[in-house]
Design an enzyme around this catalytic site. Structure first.
Site, short mmCIF file in Angstrom:
data_model
loop_
_atom_site.label_atom_id
_atom_site.label_comp_id
_atom_site.label_asym_id
_atom_site.label_seq_id
_atom_site.Cartn_x
_atom_site.Cartn_y
_atom_site.Cartn_z
N LYS A 76 -5.60 9.46 20.03
CA LYS A 76 -5.07 10.70 20.59
C LYS A 76 -3.97 10.47 21.62
O LYS A 76 -3.30 11.42 22.04
CB LYS A 76 -6.20 11.53 21.19
CG LYS A 76 -7.21 12.03 20.15
CD LYS A 76 -6.53 12.88 19.08
CE LYS A 76 -7.51 13.42 18.06
NZ LYS A 76 -8.35 14.48 18.56
N SER A 324 -17.42 7.73 15.96
CA SER A 324 -16.37 8.25 15.09
C SER A 324 -15.85 7.16 14.15
O SER A 324 -15.78 7.35 12.94
CB SER A 324 -15.23 8.80 15.96
OG SER A 324 -14.16 9.24 15.16
#
Length: 529
Positions: A76, A324
């Protein structure tokens, strides 16, 4: 103690940005590991691709792209820098304007890093259910973190971010719809992948990722379709929240008001373990990727299997990723058992396992020594190191110690960076007891070893070599643990009250003073609270 307003962005404008205006982000493609950079933001991207040596089935090459190598620790960081640079270029974000965004944590950390480097205040909106490490990291980077009710899910986070943007005139990037999110992956992550495989003269047969906002999926897929069209794109979602599988779409009103964007929460969404994946609606970027035929195959990750894969990756390959990444890799490894021999697979690992220390991923990972570890420890004598060399007890040092104790009701003799000294000070601060602190290892006592001389005199007086050393009205009470035990037994309170140190009923404190002891202490009963 005596010392001590939201600016709307056009969703299609970014698609028309020419290759000559790719912003400073794209300069990363030319950077070298040894380069000197003028900003931390110039180090975003160019993350390593690593071939697994012990987890892949024979005959199939499985690679992972380690996005934890970004300066903020996750994929991100790319999104954060891309949307901020685009907003700056298009005039949506003014100098010094506050940025506000809804995030499960990694986007917020990336934005906090970029905003700190660029001088923008940041307010992050995050459901309280996401890991504590994430909110602490964002605050450490200077962001304000607003926690929302977990029952309101991702939609509630978005609604709150939009409310705050409208109320205060803050800039809201809206990562779930902002095309800059996908665009930045189309010019960085995607080309990095294609270039790496071309440089090794290796074909990439399969690309595996998950979807959160959809930026990585849409951006990388766009690049692969153009430059490596034979690569199959596999997208993962939680097995207990199969929203894409359901083919039930999320509707978006034209006015862009998030409070009405999602008429109802997606009917198949359920809470899952894969933080950063699949919020309770299908983001527009994901829908656009599906509509563009960028998804060749849909896969489903089990939360427990994701955690086990993450643990296996750490212990077998030395690669540290979170739940994740474990979920994506578990799907990639399943795929590896089904593809022809000689195939190559690349899985994206979005972040680092350090984001998950307070989550179920680390359940069963002990803080204390196991029986096996104790046996190893006991196999040698654990010889203690020699004590510090102290000067002899000098009259002037004795006089200083005695005078300090006599002239002050409450005295704490300490070492500046001793956690047990901090424990006692935190307790006294909390119960509003004024005290004189004497940090004998402070630089002010360094000349002629005065600190060590005072230490020698103090140790001779108390017959105690450890710190802190706590005195009330000239009486030696003990150290940090002693003070905590005496408080729990109700023995310290009357001593302090008799000395005239009681203020405001000791601040009304009725907690357990062991909360101030270092959490690493196996003897600390509050260590897990």
């Amino acid at each position: 103690r005596k010392i001590l307003a939201s600016t709307p962005h056009a969703q299609t404008l970014i698609l028309s940005i020419s290759s000559s205006s790719m912003l400073s982000f794209c300069a990363n493609s030319a950077r070298r590991a040894s380069s000197i950079h003028s900003s931390i933001t110039q180090t975003v991207g160019e993350t390593p691709i690593v071939k697994l040596q012990r987890m892949a089935p024979a005959g199939v090459d499985v690679f992972v792209k380690c996005e934890a190598a970004n300066p903020g620790g996750s994929v991100k960081d790319r999104l954060a820098l891309g949307i901020i640079e685009y907003a700056e270029k298009e005039g949506h974000l003014k100098p010094g304007q506050t940025v506000v965004e809804a995030t499960s944590g990694n986007t917020g950390i990336g934005l906090a890093m970029v905003c700190a480097a660029r001088g923008y205040p940041l307010v992050v909106v995050m459901a309280e259910s996401f890991s504590i490490e994430r909110r602490k990291l964002m605050r450490f980077l200077g962001a304000k973190v607003i926690l929302t009710n977990p029952a309101h899910k991702g939609t509630g986070m978005v609604i709150k971010a939009k409310e705050l943007a409208d109320k205060h005139g803050w800039y809201w990037p809206n990562q779930f719809e902002n095309e800059a999110n996908a665009w930045i992956h189309s010019i960085t992550t995607g080309p990095e992948i294609v270039d790496a495989f071309e440089a090794e003269n290796t074909k990439l047969d399969h690309f595996v990722c998950a979807y959160g906002t959809g930026g990585t999926l849409k951006g990388v897929a766009q690049c692969l379709r153009e430059r490596s069209p034979e690569t199959k794109i596999h997208v993962c979602e939680p097995s207990n929240a199969p929203m894409l599988y359901s083919k039930i779409q999320t509707s978006y009103p034209e006015d862009g008001n998030p409070s009405t964007s999602f008429d109802v929460a997606h009917p198949v969404w359920r809470p899952h373990l894969l933080q950063g994946w699949a919020t309770d609606f299908i983001p527009q970027l994901v829908s656009k990727a599906v509509d563009s035929k960028y998804v060749d195959n849909l896969m489903h990750a089990d939360g427990n299997k994701a955690m086990q894969t993450s643990r296996d990756l750490a212990m077998k390959e030395g690669i540290f990723t979170g739940t994740s990444g474990g979920g994506i890799l578990s799907c990639a490894l399943d795929l590896a058992t089904k593809v022809p021999e000689g195939s190559s697979i690349l899985a994206v690992l979005p972040d680092t396992g350090e984001r998950y220390l307070s989550t179920p991923l680390f359940d069963g990972i002990p803080a204390d020594m196991t029986e096996e570890e104790k046996e190893i420890a006991e196999s040698t004598p654990s010889t203690p190191p020699p004590p510090p060399g102290l000067p002899g007890v000098l009259p002037e040092a004795v006089a200083f110690v005695d005078k300090t104790i006599a002239e002050n009701k409450v005295v704490v003799w300490s070492l500046e960076y001793c956690e047990f000294c901090w424990t006692l000070c935190k307790l006294l601060d909390r119960i509003k007891v004024d005290y004189t602190l004497v940090p004998i290892d402070a630089f002010e006592f360094a000349k002629d070893q005065m600190g060590n001389k005072y230490r020698a005199a103090l140790c001779a007086k108390t017959d105690c070599a450890t710190f802190p050393q706590f005195f009330v009205e000239g009486k030696f009470i003990g150290g940090a643990a002693d003070a905590c035990i005496m408080w729990k037994k109700g023995e310290l309170q009357p001593i302090l009250e008799e000395a005239g140190a009681k203020v405001d009923d000791f601040g009304g404190y009725d907690g357990d003073p062991f909360e101030f002891l270092p959490k690493w202490m196996s003897q600390n009963p509050m260590r897990s609270k």
